[in-house]
Design a protein around this motif. Structure first.
Motif, PDB file in Angstrom:
ATOM      1  N   ALA A  42       0.827  -1.200   0.000  1.00 29.88           N
ATOM      2  CA  ALA A  42       0.000   0.000   0.000  1.00 29.88           C
ATOM      3  C   ALA A  42       0.865   1.255   0.000  1.00 29.88           C
ATOM      4  O   ALA A  42       0.580   2.230  -0.715  1.00 29.88           O
ATOM      5  N   LYS A  43       1.948   1.230   0.774  1.00 24.52           N
ATOM      6  CA  LYS A  43       2.854   2.386   0.806  1.00 24.52           C
ATOM      7  C   LYS A  43       3.562   2.569  -0.527  1.00 24.52           C
ATOM      8  O   LYS A  43       3.836   3.698  -0.958  1.00 24.52           O
ATOM      9  N   GLU A  44       3.871   1.446  -1.192  1.00 23.68           N
ATOM     10  CA  GLU A  44       4.516   1.557  -2.497  1.00 23.68           C
ATOM     11  C   GLU A  44       3.564   2.160  -3.527  1.00 23.68           C
ATOM     12  O   GLU A  44       3.968   2.936  -4.384  1.00 23.68           O
ATOM     13  N   ILE A  45       2.276   1.821  -3.414  1.00 29.04           N
ATOM     14  CA  ILE A  45       1.288   2.332  -4.371  1.00 29.04           C
ATOM     15  C   ILE A  45       0.960   3.800  -4.097  1.00 29.04           C
ATOM     16  O   ILE A  45       0.892   4.618  -5.018  1.00 29.04           O
ATOM     17  N   TYR A  46       0.770   4.140  -2.821  1.00 28.94           N
ATOM     18  CA  TYR A  46       0.284   5.470  -2.468  1.00 28.94           C
ATOM     19  C   TYR A  46       1.368   6.385  -1.898  1.00 28.94           C
ATOM     20  O   TYR A  46       1.118   7.572  -1.702  1.00 28.94           O
ATOM     21  N   GLY A  47       2.547   5.834  -1.626  1.00 27.96           N
ATOM     22  CA  GLY A  47       3.588   6.641  -1.006  1.00 27.96           C
ATOM     23  C   GLY A  47       3.288   6.879   0.467  1.00 27.96           C
ATOM     24  O   GLY A  47       2.404   6.260   1.057  1.00 27.96           O
ATOM     25  N   ASN A  48       3.993   7.805   1.074  1.00 22.69           N
ATOM     26  CA  ASN A  48       3.804   8.105   2.493  1.00 22.69           C
ATOM     27  C   ASN A  48       2.833   9.251   2.724  1.00 22.69           C
ATOM     28  O   ASN A  48       2.835   9.886   3.771  1.00 22.69           O
ATOM     29  N   SER A  49       1.989   9.516   1.741  1.00 20.94           N
ATOM     30  CA  SER A  49       1.032  10.616   1.855  1.00 20.94           C
ATOM     31  C   SER A  49      -0.075  10.258   2.834  1.00 20.94           C
ATOM     32  O   SER A  49      -0.229   9.106   3.262  1.00 20.94           O
ATOM     33  N   ILE A  55     -13.729   0.074  -6.138  1.00 17.20           N
ATOM     34  CA  ILE A  55     -13.297  -0.688  -7.313  1.00 17.20           C
ATOM     35  C   ILE A  55     -11.993  -0.129  -7.862  1.00 17.20           C
ATOM     36  O   ILE A  55     -11.085  -0.890  -8.235  1.00 17.20           O
ATOM     37  N   GLN A  56     -11.857   1.193  -7.895  1.00 13.65           N
ATOM     38  CA  GLN A  56     -10.605   1.813  -8.358  1.00 13.65           C
ATOM     39  C   GLN A  56      -9.430   1.395  -7.484  1.00 13.65           C
ATOM     40  O   GLN A  56      -8.340   1.088  -7.980  1.00 13.65           O
ATOM     41  N   THR A  57      -9.666   1.372  -6.172  1.00 12.32           N
ATOM     42  CA  THR A  57      -8.608   0.973  -5.238  1.00 12.32           C
ATOM     43  C   THR A  57      -8.185  -0.467  -5.477  1.00 12.32           C
ATOM     44  O   THR A  57      -6.980  -0.780  -5.533  1.00 12.32           O
ATOM     45  N   LEU A  58      -9.158  -1.346  -5.621  1.00  9.20           N
ATOM     46  CA  LEU A  58      -8.849  -2.764  -5.846  1.00  9.20           C
ATOM     47  C   LEU A  58      -8.107  -2.972  -7.155  1.00  9.20           C
ATOM     48  O   LEU A  58      -7.222  -3.837  -7.248  1.00  9.20           O
ATOM     49  N   ARG A  59      -8.432  -2.194  -8.160  1.00  5.84           N
ATOM     50  CA  ARG A  59      -7.738  -2.327  -9.441  1.00  5.84           C
ATOM     51  C   ARG A  59      -6.271  -1.893  -9.330  1.00  5.84           C
ATOM     52  O   ARG A  59      -5.395  -2.462  -9.986  1.00  5.84           O
ATOM     53  N   LYS A  60      -6.015  -0.908  -8.485  1.00  3.80           N
ATOM     54  CA  LYS A  60      -4.623  -0.500  -8.259  1.00  3.80           C
ATOM     55  C   LYS A  60      -3.831  -1.639  -7.619  1.00  3.80           C
ATOM     56  O   LYS A  60      -2.702  -1.920  -8.018  1.00  3.80           O
ATOM     57  N   PHE A  61      -4.434  -2.270  -6.625  1.00  3.20           N
ATOM     58  CA  PHE A  61      -3.757  -3.391  -5.972  1.00  3.20           C
ATOM     59  C   PHE A  61      -3.620  -4.571  -6.925  1.00  3.20           C
ATOM     60  O   PHE A  61      -2.589  -5.247  -6.935  1.00  3.20           O
ATOM     61  N   ALA A  62      -4.656  -4.822  -7.733  1.00  2.00           N
ATOM     62  CA  ALA A  62      -4.595  -5.934  -8.686  1.00  2.00           C
ATOM     63  C   ALA A  62      -3.462  -5.723  -9.684  1.00  2.00           C
ATOM     64  O   ALA A  62      -2.748  -6.670 -10.041  1.00  2.00           O
ATOM     65  N   LYS A  63      -3.264  -4.484 -10.120  1.00  2.00           N
ATOM     66  CA  LYS A  63      -2.182  -4.176 -11.057  1.00  2.00           C
ATOM     67  C   LYS A  63      -0.830  -4.511 -10.435  1.00  2.00           C
ATOM     68  O   LYS A  63       0.060  -5.079 -11.093  1.00  2.00           O
ATOM     69  N   VAL A 115      17.268  -5.897 -14.390  1.00  2.00           N
ATOM     70  CA  VAL A 115      17.009  -4.738 -15.228  1.00  2.00           C
ATOM     71  C   VAL A 115      16.741  -3.527 -14.333  1.00  2.00           C
ATOM     72  O   VAL A 115      16.226  -3.658 -13.228  1.00  2.00           O
ATOM     73  N   LYS A 116      17.126  -2.372 -14.804  1.00  2.00           N
ATOM     74  CA  LYS A 116      17.060  -1.187 -13.963  1.00  2.00           C
ATOM     75  C   LYS A 116      15.725  -0.469 -14.010  1.00  2.00           C
ATOM     76  O   LYS A 116      15.630   0.676 -13.603  1.00  2.00           O
ATOM     77  N   ASN A 117      14.717  -1.164 -14.498  1.00  2.00           N
ATOM     78  CA  ASN A 117      13.378  -0.597 -14.445  1.00  2.00           C
ATOM     79  C   ASN A 117      12.976  -0.411 -12.991  1.00  2.00           C
ATOM     80  O   ASN A 117      13.052  -1.346 -12.194  1.00  2.00           O
ATOM     81  N   GLN A 118      12.533   0.768 -12.620  1.00  2.00           N
ATOM     82  CA  GLN A 118      12.281   1.071 -11.218  1.00  2.00           C
ATOM     83  C   GLN A 118      11.221   0.170 -10.610  1.00  2.00           C
ATOM     84  O   GLN A 118      11.393  -0.368  -9.520  1.00  2.00           O
ATOM     85  N   GLN A 119      10.119  -0.032 -11.327  1.00  2.00           N
ATOM     86  CA  GLN A 119       9.038  -0.840 -10.770  1.00  2.00           C
ATOM     87  C   GLN A 119       9.474  -2.281 -10.568  1.00  2.00           C
ATOM     88  O   GLN A 119       9.229  -2.882  -9.534  1.00  2.00           O
ATOM     89  N   GLY A 120      10.131  -2.856 -11.587  1.00  2.00           N
ATOM     90  CA  GLY A 120      10.570  -4.239 -11.483  1.00  2.00           C
ATOM     91  C   GLY A 120      11.596  -4.423 -10.388  1.00  2.00           C
ATOM     92  O   GLY A 120      11.584  -5.414  -9.661  1.00  2.00           O
ATOM     93  N   GLN A 121      12.514  -3.445 -10.255  1.00  2.03           N
ATOM     94  CA  GLN A 121      13.544  -3.545  -9.227  1.00  2.03           C
ATOM     95  C   GLN A 121      12.921  -3.482  -7.838  1.00  2.03           C
ATOM     96  O   GLN A 121      13.261  -4.270  -6.953  1.00  2.03           O
ATOM     97  N   GLN A 122      11.942  -2.575  -7.661  1.00  5.11           N
ATOM     98  CA  GLN A 122      11.267  -2.487  -6.361  1.00  5.11           C
ATOM     99  C   GLN A 122      10.532  -3.771  -6.042  1.00  5.11           C
ATOM    100  O   GLN A 122      10.578  -4.270  -4.929  1.00  5.11           O
ATOM    101  N   THR A 123       9.860  -4.331  -7.056  1.00  8.84           N
ATOM    102  CA  THR A 123       9.086  -5.545  -6.834  1.00  8.84           C
ATOM    103  C   THR A 123       9.948  -6.665  -6.314  1.00  8.84           C
ATOM    104  O   THR A 123       9.625  -7.324  -5.330  1.00  8.84           O
ATOM    105  N   GLN A 173      13.272  -6.576  -5.107  1.00  4.35           N
ATOM    106  CA  GLN A 173      14.040  -6.287  -3.911  1.00  4.35           C
ATOM    107  C   GLN A 173      13.155  -6.146  -2.674  1.00  4.35           C
ATOM    108  O   GLN A 173      13.483  -6.660  -1.605  1.00  4.35           O
ATOM    109  N   GLU A 174      12.007  -5.484  -2.833  1.00  6.17           N
ATOM    110  CA  GLU A 174      11.168  -5.255  -1.668  1.00  6.17           C
ATOM    111  C   GLU A 174      10.500  -6.552  -1.211  1.00  6.17           C
ATOM    112  O   GLU A 174      10.276  -6.751  -0.019  1.00  6.17           O
TER     113      GLU A 174
END
Length: 524
Positions: free
Chosen positions: A136-143, A185-193, A474-482, A484-485
């Motif tokens: 959730a923090k990765e999707i929404y940040g620390n906001s 539904i929008q929230t769930l789709r973000k998590f599903a992605k 690969v140095k793609n930010q999303q893939g690297q976070q996925t 490593q995290e």
């Protein structure tokens, strides 16, 4: 034209769902309706229907209306007399040999101990809650808009087993604020992605998005533990009910144990799924609570006395403290309570359609209809009394439920008469007890070990070995976070968990609770 006496309580229900009350003067109603006759008027209505067969009754063909469906709810006093009479008949028919009950008690205890989750399995679920909060923090940040993911359902109620799902709610704020369905539904789709990204890396599997359900959810199975996680949004009602059941369970441990066993029984017999129009878990737990409330002497009090200061869990806990050992005078064993519950349900099979409803709030049978209809099985929601928690049960599916109830009673009688071995009865009631149930979608991937899977530090490394090394780094930010995290989220070693579990199983649970940032003790 046939007119009904003024004493009749007659309603019309239009095809579009609107209800209309018929005045005693016999005013006309829409011809496109079902006729609903309530209470003592039903017999008189039948007499009038026969007398006027084929003629117009307030603009309707009597015969056609009757075939379309007449729903009759008997008065409460009448129902209570019938319940007492029918239950006495069933108990007389199924005479229980008390000398054989200790053998059944031992069988139930064996099943309970075999199905109870281990400290490691408890840890895995708490760790997954932590992981989903990190997602959730990765999707929404620390906001300030970042939601918190909390558990509810059987895990919080302590009524789960190895194969149970983990229910999770994504919460953004105040439960008193209405959260639009579209935003859920929008929230769930973000998590599903995000889950699909994790699935490509081998961390999760079997993602399902169910957005048309009454409560939209996303299902996902953690690859390491095989735990199916069901995510919903702002499911405050589920959270509240889970907390209340957990708090009330402190009154008598037979509530938790019998609920656990009845859920295991229903699951093994394929009648514990609202999706398949059978009993959901809350229905089963409510029926167990109701059963304990209606024993003589009672084991649980009516929930109304526990909710006298409202349903806030903190207030309910204070009231529960004054009811600890409430059922001490009742010394009935789990075996007797299990058998008696099945017989009680069998005895009222034909009364549900007469308006019979189990009210945990009142701690007694009541007469109740839902939108002028009698449910196939009616169990009143103890926090939202206008709802039937068994509303998902279908007319055809209730036959399956009762086939299972009668089959189980017959098996129990054979066992208690010494005509069926314990192993056979155990298989009949609970299926294969010693082997944890894996999700059907993953049976082809499952290991043959019966031991629960934990998050080994090298597990993700093994999964990544099947991918091309260049793709992995690969140095793609999303893939690297996925990648490593996920490794970081599951950094707790098996050695820590196993050694603690072996030496201090109770301390392991405390250790998990103390270090859980996202599962507040108020939810336990």
């Amino acid at each position: 034209m046939v007119r009904f006496p003024t004493a009749f309580n007659v309603h019309f229900e239009a095809m579009n769902g609107r209800g209309h009350h018929i005045k005693p003067d016999g005013a006309r109603a829409s011809p496109f309706v079902f006729l609903v006759v309530v209470g003592s008027a039903s017999r008189e209505y039948e007499r009038h229907r026969r007398a006027a067969s084929g003629r117009s009754v307030l603009g309707l063909k009597c015969g056609v209306v009757y075939e379309a469906g007449v729903f009759m709810a008997l008065p409460r006093k009448v129902l209570l007399k019938k319940v007492s009479k029918f239950e006495s008949k069933e108990l007389e028919k199924y005479k229980i040999d008390p000398l054989r009950l200790p053998d059944f008690d031992k069988l139930l205890d064996d099943v309970y101990m075999a199905r109870r989750p281990t400290p490691t399995e408890c840890f895995n679920r708490r760790d997954l809650i932590r992981v989903f909060n990190a997602i959730a923090k990765e999707i929404y940040g620390n906001s300030s808009e970042c939601p918190t993911v909390v558990g509810f359902g059987s895990f919080v109620m302590d009524m789960y087993n190895t194969g149970s799902d983990l229910d999770l709610s994504i919460n953004f704020g105040n439960p008193s604020v209405q959260f639009p369905r579209e935003k859920k539904i929008q929230t769930l789709r973000k998590f599903a992605k995000k889950f699909y990204s994790l699935q490509r890396k081998g961390h999760v599997t079997s993602i399902q998005t169910i957005m048309t359900a009454r409560v939209p959810i996303v299902k996902v199975i953690d690859y390491g533990t095989r735990i199916e996680c069901d995510l919903s949004v702002e499911n405050w009602d589920g959270i509240l009910k889970s907390q209340l059941v957990h708090v009330i369970s402190a009154i008598d441990d037979r509530f938790q144990k019998l609920s656990f066993l009845m859920k295991s029984w229903a699951k093994a017999n394929g009648i514990n799924s609202s999706k398949d129009r059978t009993l959901n878990s809350l229905s089963i737990i409510s029926l167990v609570a109701f059963h304990l409330q209606t024993r003589q002497p009672p084991i649980l009090p009516p929930f109304s006395v526990l909710f006298k200061d409202g349903t806030d869990p903190a207030n309910v806990r204070k009231n529960v403290d004054s009811f600890l050992n409430y059922g001490k005078a009742n010394e009935e064993s789990l075996a007797l309570l299990f058998v008696a519950l099945l017989i009680k349900l069998a005895s009222v099979e034909k009364l549900w359609q007469k308006g019979l409803c189990a009210s945990v709030f009142e701690g007694s049978w009541i007469s109740k209809t839902w939108d002028s209809r009698c449910g196939p099985i009616s169990v009143e929601d103890f926090t939202e009394r206008s709802e039937n928690v068994s509303r998902a049960v279908g007319v055809e599916e209730v036959k399956k439920i009762y086939d299972c109830i009668h089959r189980s009673i017959i098996g129990l009688l054979f066992f208690l008469d010494g005509k069926m071995p314990a192993a056979e009865l155990k298989e009949l009631l609970f299926g294969s007890v010693d082997v944890p149930t894996l999700k059907s979608a993953d049976k082809n991937e499952a290991t043959t070990s019966n031991s629960p899977t934990v998050h080994y530090p090298d597990q993700t490394k093994k999964m990544r070995s099947s991918h091309n090394s260049e793709e992995t780094h690969v140095k793609n930010q999303q893939g690297q976070q996925t990648t490593q995290e996920w490794d970081a989220w599951h950094s707790t070693t098996y050695t820590q968990v196993a050694s603690c579990a072996a030496s201090h199983p109770f301390q392991l649970n405390c250790w998990i609770i103390e270090r859980d940032d996202f599962m507040s003790p108020r939810y336990l």
